[in-house]
Write an enzyme that holds these catalytic residues in place. Structure first.
Site, mmCIF file in Angstrom:
data_model
loop_
_atom_site.group_PDB
_atom_site.id
_atom_site.type_symbol
_atom_site.label_atom_id
_atom_site.label_comp_id
_atom_site.label_asym_id
_atom_site.label_seq_id
_atom_site.Cartn_x
_atom_site.Cartn_y
_atom_site.Cartn_z
ATOM 1 N N CYS A 123 -5.190 -24.980 34.615
ATOM 2 C CA CYS A 123 -5.368 -26.259 34.246
ATOM 3 C C CYS A 123 -6.110 -27.001 35.515
ATOM 4 C CB CYS A 123 -4.276 -27.128 33.798
ATOM 5 S SG CYS A 123 -2.803 -27.193 34.600
ATOM 6 N N GLN A 149 -0.807 -33.914 39.644
ATOM 7 C CA GLN A 149 -0.355 -33.128 38.144
ATOM 8 C C GLN A 149 0.569 -33.765 37.257
ATOM 9 O OE1 GLN A 149 -1.960 -29.040 40.238
ATOM 10 N NE2 GLN A 149 -1.166 -28.740 38.412
ATOM 11 N N ARG A 160 14.133 -18.113 17.939
ATOM 12 C CA ARG A 160 14.663 -19.372 17.828
ATOM 13 C C ARG A 160 14.039 -20.668 17.342
ATOM 14 N NH1 ARG A 160 13.505 -19.122 23.403
ATOM 15 N NH2 ARG A 160 12.690 -20.917 24.124
ATOM 16 N N ARG A 162 -5.414 -13.141 34.520
ATOM 17 C CA ARG A 162 -6.321 -13.974 34.982
ATOM 18 C C ARG A 162 -7.429 -13.141 36.191
ATOM 19 N NH1 ARG A 162 -3.337 -19.729 35.292
ATOM 20 N NH2 ARG A 162 -3.514 -20.225 33.108
ATOM 21 N N LYS A 198 -3.798 -20.032 42.814
ATOM 22 C CA LYS A 198 -4.648 -20.036 41.274
ATOM 23 C C LYS A 198 -5.880 -20.563 41.802
ATOM 24 C CE LYS A 198 -0.790 -19.752 38.492
ATOM 25 N NZ LYS A 198 0.272 -20.558 37.446
ATOM 26 N N THR A 228 5.223 -23.589 18.938
ATOM 27 C CA THR A 228 6.217 -24.740 19.172
ATOM 28 C C THR A 228 6.177 -25.199 20.711
ATOM 29 O OG1 THR A 228 7.973 -23.099 19.768
ATOM 30 C CG2 THR A 228 7.599 -23.731 17.340
ATOM 31 N N GLY A 229 5.427 -24.725 21.578
ATOM 32 C CA GLY A 229 5.216 -25.347 22.836
ATOM 33 C C GLY A 229 4.173 -26.442 22.824
ATOM 34 N N HIS A 253 -4.472 -34.689 34.658
ATOM 35 C CA HIS A 253 -4.477 -34.050 36.154
ATOM 36 C C HIS A 253 -5.636 -34.892 36.818
ATOM 37 C CE1 HIS A 253 -1.370 -31.383 35.087
ATOM 38 N NE2 HIS A 253 -2.131 -30.156 35.645
ATOM 39 N N ARG A 308 3.111 -32.764 42.047
ATOM 40 C CA ARG A 308 3.326 -33.389 40.991
ATOM 41 C C ARG A 308 3.583 -34.750 40.926
ATOM 42 N NH1 ARG A 308 2.784 -30.371 36.472
ATOM 43 N NH2 ARG A 308 3.811 -28.619 37.503
ATOM 44 N N VAL A 322 1.538 -26.758 24.567
ATOM 45 C CA VAL A 322 0.154 -26.244 24.588
ATOM 46 C C VAL A 322 -0.301 -25.563 23.250
ATOM 47 C CG1 VAL A 322 -1.562 -24.752 25.581
ATOM 48 C CG2 VAL A 322 -0.193 -26.259 26.874
#
Lengths: 339, 339
Positions: free
Chosen positions: A131, A158, A42, A102, A215, A14-15, A244, A237, A17
């Site tokens: 990403c 981003q 939920r 990762r 990262k 449901t997110g 991006h 951001r 991604v």
């Protein structure tokens, strides 16, 4: 072989991604036999479309992976840390979009165009990179192969979709609040994002960099299998919904011309060169949104350093930067009989 | 001396920067005896507020500068090229915000905190640098003085107000069009700016850089009087109304710690260090808007290169980047009896 199909689960369905993973599985015609949508308790009662049908969302439990062959995870590191090993134990191959595994040296960190070989012969959990890293390494790998890269200085622009649905909603709400003269409220970000920008993605570390910035350093080294490559990132951001952008300066180990880079990238997998600035053609996030390509333009010599090059790299952060990269990994797993 | 006042003209008074010049003259209590507002013929009939009165806008002609002692120009390069020499000939000292004279070796290019000495003993035309350059050199000058800077790699996040009133209107209109489901129209920019960004400010040159990017290279060298300093810029328009942000990586000639840079900058004129990221304190454009300060934060060692440092620099592009810098130059001219 063509008829072979797989029992697939999407965790975090449901997110932003997870939802897109379902859509990309359909768009790219991944051979799904059965599709299981998993999320937290939920989300029970919700259903999501796949190939014209509505599929119910089921609660993620320790028993969810029985009989599942492939699971695409995008439910945050905590969920991945707990459930990916359970899924793997049940014989399911996991492609995990979180940062949980990762940097684990036992776990392949894969961008199909760049290092599909890292999947090896018997992968159980495969990590999908961050990403911002994905689009950068797709653009730089052909240059790394051609002449080697000594150093990368990157500044990112981003999109809010990288944070998830609530951040998309926050930008929309702030824009509406401002246009209607209401006070702007914040729930997701530490500062107003509408008509603003801030150099803060992920938590701050002791070295002054953010998690997101580190990262880009550490994942690039792992994916390129080059512990020597130097990377300095500033991640920012911006009030963009999808896509991006990255301003990338590199120093190569041997000289290469901008023209040659343009040629090499024009033939590189997953890359589209958009580089005719006189005609106002260079990558922009609105143009990349909805595609699986990494767009590269503004390719030029950087005369401020020996063997310097500068470029501008744009991709859809939740497609190539997340969902599509995960499905592309799954495609290779299927093609190589690894699931 | 305190009672001395000047007959001042603002050329391009109805533009975004010209308008602000009037406001900044008032705010900073510049000793204006008489204020003449000049613009093109199509602004005749307009009037603008100054100290509670409405002053009429007059048409700019060759006779406009008779008896004027100081003229602040912000009406584009063409107007400056034609009228600044006429004004100078009439005995008026000109502070010109356009790019017309910036690289002319006979013309001082001045940021008061950085190189007020360049005004010399008898300036006639003084150039105000480009907005992106001003905030960068204010932040870097104390470091240049302390240890020398070998190379700068900068990526900008530039507000639409830098383009002018029509661009501010374009962003507003596009946001409204999108929220009301209308087709987005463009008049000023080559791409939609709402929820988008593009690496294109000024025309593209043969070397692949834009005019804006090369201004940052050439003006920095001239202001620092350092033809050796290497600069590579990528200038990007973002959907922000006021305030330019810059991601700046530098390589110094001698080592210096981030802590020492923070100390030096904390005492530097025109600079405010905003650098407590754990408390979400770093410069953001919404915070810089309306001030004359250059905000610097995210100061950290860049371990990807010898003597590397990274930082984030934000200022109000039409105040410190244009109107306020011009008025600050005028203040020095007045203090030194140069007008």
């Amino acid at each position: 072989m063509a008829e072979k199909s797989f029992r697939v689960a999407v965790v975090g369905a449901t997110g932003a991604v997870g939802n897109l993973m379902i859509q990309v599985l359909e768009e790219r015609s991944f051979p799904v036999g059965e599709l299981k949508l998993l999320a937290s308790a939920r989300s029970i009662g919700k259903s999501l479309p796949y190939k014209g049908r509505m599929l119910p969302v089921e609660e993620l439990t320790e028993k969810s992976f029985r009989g599942v062959q492939l699971a695409l995870f995008s439910a945050g590191s905590g969920v991945s840390r707990k459930f990916a090993p359970i899924a793997a134990e049940a014989g399911c191959v996991v492609v995990d979009n979180s940062s949980a595994f990762r940097m684990d040296p036992r776990i392949p960190l894969v961008v199909p165009e760049v290092n599909a070989h890292a999947l090896g012969d018997h992968p159980t959990i495969i990590a999908n990179p961050n990403c911002s890293t994905i689009q950068m390494v797709v653009a730089l790998k052909p240059i790394q192969d051609a002449v080697g890269i000594r150093r990368i200085v990157v500044t990112t622009f981003q999109a809010v979709s990288g944070t998830g649905k609530r951040a998309i909603e926050e930008l929309r709400r702030q824009v509406a609040d401002l246009s209607e003269g209401r006070e702007v409220t914040r729930e997701v970000y530490p500062h107003q994002i509408a008509f603003n920008c801030f150099p803060h993605i992920g938590a701050f570390l002791d070295n002054g960099f953010t998690e997101e910035e580190m990262k880009m350093v550490n994942e690039t080294r792992k994916i390129f299998e080059d512990p020597e490559i130097q990377v300095c990132a500033t991640t920012v951001r911006v009030p963009v919904y999808f896509g991006h952008s990255e301003s990338v300066n590199i120093e190569t180990r041997a000289p290469i011309s901008a023209e040659r880079v343009r040629e090499i990238l024009s033939g590189a997998p997953g890359v589209i060169v958009v580089d005719d600035p006189g005609q106002h053609r260079y990558p922009v996030p609105l143009q990349a949104a909805g595609t699986d390509d990494t767009l590269v333009g503004r390719i030029r010599m950087d005369p401020s350093v020996e063997n310097g090059l500068a470029m501008w790299v744009v991709a859809d952060n939740i497609r190539k930067g997340a969902a599509s990269n995960a499905v592309q990994i799954a495609e290779i797993l299927a093609a190589r009989n690894l699931i």
